[in-house]
Design a protein around this motif. Structure first.
Motif, PDB file in Angstrom:
ATOM      1  N   GLY A 147       0.806  -1.228   0.000  1.00 60.49           N
ATOM      2  CA  GLY A 147       0.000   0.000   0.000  1.00 60.49           C
ATOM      3  C   GLY A 147       0.833   1.270   0.000  1.00 60.49           C
ATOM      4  O   GLY A 147       0.311   2.366  -0.223  1.00 60.49           O
ATOM      5  N   ILE A 148       2.133   1.135   0.214  1.00 58.88           N
ATOM      6  CA  ILE A 148       3.003   2.307   0.228  1.00 58.88           C
ATOM      7  C   ILE A 148       3.023   2.990  -1.146  1.00 58.88           C
ATOM      8  O   ILE A 148       3.337   4.187  -1.246  1.00 58.88           O
ATOM      9  CB  ILE A 148       4.438   1.932   0.686  1.00 58.88           C
ATOM     10  CG1 ILE A 148       5.186   3.194   1.140  1.00 58.88           C
ATOM     11  CG2 ILE A 148       5.203   1.184  -0.407  1.00 58.88           C
ATOM     12  CD1 ILE A 148       6.386   2.931   2.000  1.00 58.88           C
ATOM     13  N   ALA A 149       2.655   2.252  -2.192  1.00 57.23           N
ATOM     14  CA  ALA A 149       2.639   2.826  -3.546  1.00 57.23           C
ATOM     15  C   ALA A 149       1.768   4.077  -3.599  1.00 57.23           C
ATOM     16  O   ALA A 149       2.073   5.042  -4.321  1.00 57.23           O
ATOM     17  CB  ALA A 149       2.142   1.786  -4.554  1.00 57.23           C
ATOM     18  N   ALA A 150       0.691   4.083  -2.799  1.00 60.82           N
ATOM     19  CA  ALA A 150      -0.246   5.216  -2.822  1.00 60.82           C
ATOM     20  C   ALA A 150       0.372   6.484  -2.235  1.00 60.82           C
ATOM     21  O   ALA A 150      -0.155   7.580  -2.438  1.00 60.82           O
ATOM     22  CB  ALA A 150      -1.514   4.847  -2.052  1.00 60.82           C
ATOM     23  N   LEU A 151       1.476   6.348  -1.512  1.00 60.68           N
ATOM     24  CA  LEU A 151       2.100   7.512  -0.869  1.00 60.68           C
ATOM     25  C   LEU A 151       3.212   8.132  -1.715  1.00 60.68           C
ATOM     26  O   LEU A 151       3.762   9.177  -1.366  1.00 60.68           O
ATOM     27  CB  LEU A 151       2.676   7.109   0.501  1.00 60.68           C
ATOM     28  CG  LEU A 151       1.668   6.533   1.507  1.00 60.68           C
ATOM     29  CD1 LEU A 151       2.387   6.048   2.759  1.00 60.68           C
ATOM     30  CD2 LEU A 151       0.619   7.587   1.866  1.00 60.68           C
ATOM     31  N   LEU A 152       3.542   7.484  -2.815  1.00 64.66           N
ATOM     32  CA  LEU A 152       4.625   7.992  -3.668  1.00 64.66           C
ATOM     33  C   LEU A 152       4.222   9.290  -4.348  1.00 64.66           C
ATOM     34  O   LEU A 152       3.078   9.454  -4.761  1.00 64.66           O
ATOM     35  CB  LEU A 152       4.974   6.965  -4.755  1.00 64.66           C
ATOM     36  CG  LEU A 152       5.745   5.720  -4.335  1.00 64.66           C
ATOM     37  CD1 LEU A 152       5.850   4.766  -5.517  1.00 64.66           C
ATOM     38  CD2 LEU A 152       7.133   6.065  -3.812  1.00 64.66           C
ATOM     39  N   ARG A 153       5.160  10.210  -4.449  1.00 62.77           N
ATOM     40  CA  ARG A 153       4.951  11.431  -5.225  1.00 62.77           C
ATOM     41  C   ARG A 153       5.992  11.486  -6.334  1.00 62.77           C
ATOM     42  O   ARG A 153       6.947  10.707  -6.321  1.00 62.77           O
ATOM     43  CB  ARG A 153       5.134  12.661  -4.325  1.00 62.77           C
ATOM     44  CG  ARG A 153       4.194  12.695  -3.139  1.00 62.77           C
ATOM     45  CD  ARG A 153       4.422  13.976  -2.348  1.00 62.77           C
ATOM     46  NE  ARG A 153       3.733  13.933  -1.072  1.00 62.77           N
ATOM     47  CZ  ARG A 153       3.947  14.808  -0.101  1.00 62.77           C
ATOM     48  NH1 ARG A 153       4.850  15.787  -0.277  1.00 62.77           N
ATOM     49  NH2 ARG A 153       3.301  14.728   1.036  1.00 62.77           N
ATOM     50  N   ASP A 154       5.841  12.460  -7.217  1.00 58.46           N
ATOM     51  CA  ASP A 154       6.818  12.586  -8.301  1.00 58.46           C
ATOM     52  C   ASP A 154       8.213  12.875  -7.761  1.00 58.46           C
ATOM     53  O   ASP A 154       9.220  12.537  -8.384  1.00 58.46           O
ATOM     54  CB  ASP A 154       6.417  13.733  -9.253  1.00 58.46           C
ATOM     55  CG  ASP A 154       5.176  13.371 -10.055  1.00 58.46           C
ATOM     56  OD1 ASP A 154       4.838  12.158 -10.088  1.00 58.46           O
ATOM     57  OD2 ASP A 154       4.540  14.283 -10.622  1.00 58.46           O
ATOM     58  N   ASN A 155       8.266  13.562  -6.606  1.00 64.80           N
ATOM     59  CA  ASN A 155       9.567  13.960  -6.059  1.00 64.80           C
ATOM     60  C   ASN A 155      10.035  13.066  -4.906  1.00 64.80           C
ATOM     61  O   ASN A 155      10.942  13.451  -4.165  1.00 64.80           O
ATOM     62  CB  ASN A 155       9.513  15.428  -5.606  1.00 64.80           C
ATOM     63  CG  ASN A 155       8.480  15.654  -4.507  1.00 64.80           C
ATOM     64  OD1 ASN A 155       7.579  14.846  -4.323  1.00 64.80           O
ATOM     65  ND2 ASN A 155       8.620  16.759  -3.782  1.00 64.80           N
ATOM     66  N   THR A 156       9.416  11.880  -4.750  1.00 65.89           N
ATOM     67  CA  THR A 156       9.868  10.954  -3.700  1.00 65.89           C
ATOM     68  C   THR A 156      11.188  10.317  -4.130  1.00 65.89           C
ATOM     69  O   THR A 156      11.256   9.705  -5.196  1.00 65.89           O
ATOM     70  CB  THR A 156       8.801   9.862  -3.439  1.00 65.89           C
ATOM     71  OG1 THR A 156       7.550  10.482  -3.165  1.00 65.89           O
ATOM     72  CG2 THR A 156       9.208   8.983  -2.262  1.00 65.89           C
ATOM     73  N   ARG A 157      12.212  10.491  -3.301  1.00 65.49           N
ATOM     74  CA  ARG A 157      13.554  10.037  -3.696  1.00 65.49           C
ATOM     75  C   ARG A 157      14.016   8.762  -3.013  1.00 65.49           C
ATOM     76  O   ARG A 157      14.960   8.126  -3.456  1.00 65.49           O
ATOM     77  CB  ARG A 157      14.585  11.141  -3.398  1.00 65.49           C
ATOM     78  CG  ARG A 157      14.442  12.357  -4.264  1.00 65.49           C
ATOM     79  CD  ARG A 157      14.789  12.089  -5.742  1.00 65.49           C
ATOM     80  NE  ARG A 157      14.442  13.249  -6.542  1.00 65.49           N
ATOM     81  CZ  ARG A 157      13.350  13.332  -7.311  1.00 65.49           C
ATOM     82  NH1 ARG A 157      12.548  12.293  -7.432  1.00 65.49           N
ATOM     83  NH2 ARG A 157      13.083  14.426  -7.970  1.00 65.49           N
ATOM     84  N   LEU A 158      13.357   8.396  -1.910  1.00 63.66           N
ATOM     85  CA  LEU A 158      13.728   7.142  -1.239  1.00 63.66           C
ATOM     86  C   LEU A 158      12.617   6.697  -0.298  1.00 63.66           C
ATOM     87  O   LEU A 158      11.796   7.497   0.141  1.00 63.66           O
ATOM     88  CB  LEU A 158      15.053   7.284  -0.482  1.00 63.66           C
ATOM     89  CG  LEU A 158      15.121   8.272   0.689  1.00 63.66           C
ATOM     90  CD1 LEU A 158      14.700   7.617   2.013  1.00 63.66           C
ATOM     91  CD2 LEU A 158      16.541   8.808   0.830  1.00 63.66           C
TER      92      LEU A 158
END
Ligand SMILES: *Cc1c(COP(=O)(O)O)cnc(C)c1O
Length: 400
Positions: A147-158
């Motif tokens: 479910g962590i996929a839903a928290l990704l943003r374009d600028n998520t680096r790690l």
């Protein structure tokens, strides 16, 4: 065994054999079993060509103390081999390993995903220093999994994991999170201090950067601060460059202590884990204990994931008390002779540490009772149980 040995040969060896032999080459230092302590700032070169050769080959040659002497490189080689990483980088503390690994991958305007149950000082690093440098942190629930996929943003680096979690011991679904990170093309960093290079094969589970407070079980004797960052090949240069630019080097003396501790980590952990399970089972039977948070204890939270992913257990775990009164914790931790009240863990001696995770959780608020964290050392567990029994007797004498 030297760096020249083929990976195929290493893969045939069992972990406990690697722990004894990796990073050792007596023939290169007059036959002494252990790599001596090479203390150095200046390295002397006979010619300009020799200096240039050393600088051009920083992984195999020694050019200046800050980039590591043979003692430092021996520890790095041993830990990378045991954990199955490409290379390791030794730094001055576990916290330096945490900050070195994170800062290697971020710049102003970036965003990171940090596990909610992370080690407290790592959280402060995010809230103070990352924030000041324009990097935003989102804390995610340790149980998030894919479910962590839903928290990704374009600028998520790690994505940063720590499993089990500090004080509350949530076991994360690392392969599921690693798959999301891989699809996004960003590294999964993990604080593997509890798992150690011996009991959690980070790289087989998709972690790209593994962080160790070697201060804990690797040094193993409560007498040195030391950190290690182990990476895969793709992420090595970014971390190496950052650590070199910042001058985060580890002392050769402390690396010697790290190597010395490492050689006995397998039997120490086996014995300490065994003792911790005996103590944990006894604690579970005490009516004042609401729950025992020990991933290796059957029926405890996270046990199934721990069994799937780890090859063994550490001896650090917590109990949740039914009482929310400070007096209850005080009675428990003040009536004992063998346990010491103290921070850190991983040494040969048993420790108690009361904590309240409440202020340190935002993704999933901590609404339960007081926690006491226990580190089980090499003492006979029956003596430790007798010691704890005195605390419980004092707790039962409390009014009300
Ligand atoms: C202790 C600890 C650290 C920091 O290690 P130091 O060597 O004390 O700086 C990092 N992560 C975890 C999980 C720890 O318990």
């Amino acid at each position: 065994m030297t760096a020249q040995d083929s990976p195929d040969h290493r893969a045939e060896l069992h972990a406990e054999t690697m722990i004894v032999h990796a990073g050792r080459d007596p023939a290169s230092h007059r036959g002494t079993v252990n790599m001596p302590v090479y203390r150095a700032s200046t390295i002397c070169f006979p010619t300009l060509a020799a200096l240039e050769h050393a600088r051009a080959n920083p992984l195999t040659e020694i050019s200046y103390g800050i980039h590591g002497t043979p003692t430092v490189k021996a520890l790095e080689e041993a830990v990378a081999a045991i954990e199955g990483g490409y290379r390791a980088i030794a730094v001055s503390s576990g916290l330096a390993a945490v900050s070195g690994a994170i800062f290697a991958f971020v710049k102003p305007g970036d965003h990171i995903l940090m596990v909610d149950s992370v080690y407290g000082p790592t959280r402060r690093l995010c809230d103070i220093l990352l924030k000041r440098n324009g990097v935003e942190t989102t804390y995610y629930d340790a149980m998030v999994g894919a479910g962590i996929a839903a928290l990704l943003r374009d600028n998520t680096r790690l994505i940063y994991a720590e499993s089990p979690g500090s004080h509350t011991f949530e076991v994360q679904d690392i392969p599921a999170i690693a798959a999301v990170a891989r699809r996004a093309g960003i590294p999964l960093l993990m604080d593997n201090s509890w798992g150690t290079p011996y009991h959690f094969a980070s790289f087989q589970h998709g972690v790209e950067v593994s962080i160790h407070a070697a201060t804990k079980y690797i040094v193993g004797h409560s007498d040195a601060l030391l950190g290690l960052i182990v990476t895969n090949e793709a992420r090595f240069q970014a971390v190496r460059d950052y650590v070199s630019l910042m001058g985060f080097n580890a002392s050769p003396d402390d690396c010697y202590l790290g190597l010395r501790g490492l050689r006995t980590i397998a039997p120490r952990l086996r014995r300490q884990a065994e003792g911790s399970l005996k103590v944990a089972a006894w604690l579970r039977a005490q009516p004042e204990v609401e729950e025992v948070l020990h991933p290796a204890l059957p029926g405890a939270p996270g046990h199934e994931l721990w069994k799937r992913d780890f090859t063994g257990s550490a001896s650090l775990f917590s109990i949740v008390l039914k009482s929310r009164a400070k007096a209850a914790v005080e009675a428990l931790v003040d009536h004992r002779r063998l346990f010491t009240i103290g921070a850190s863990w991983g040494g040969f001696e048993s420790l108690l540490m009361p904590t309240t995770p409440g202020p340190l959780r935002t993704a999933r608020p901590w609404t339960r009772g007081q926690i006491v964290r226990l580190h089980i050392g090499l003492e006979d567990p029956d003596d430790l149980i007798a010691d704890l029994a005195e605390g419980f007797a004092a707790l039962r004498r409390l009014p009300g």
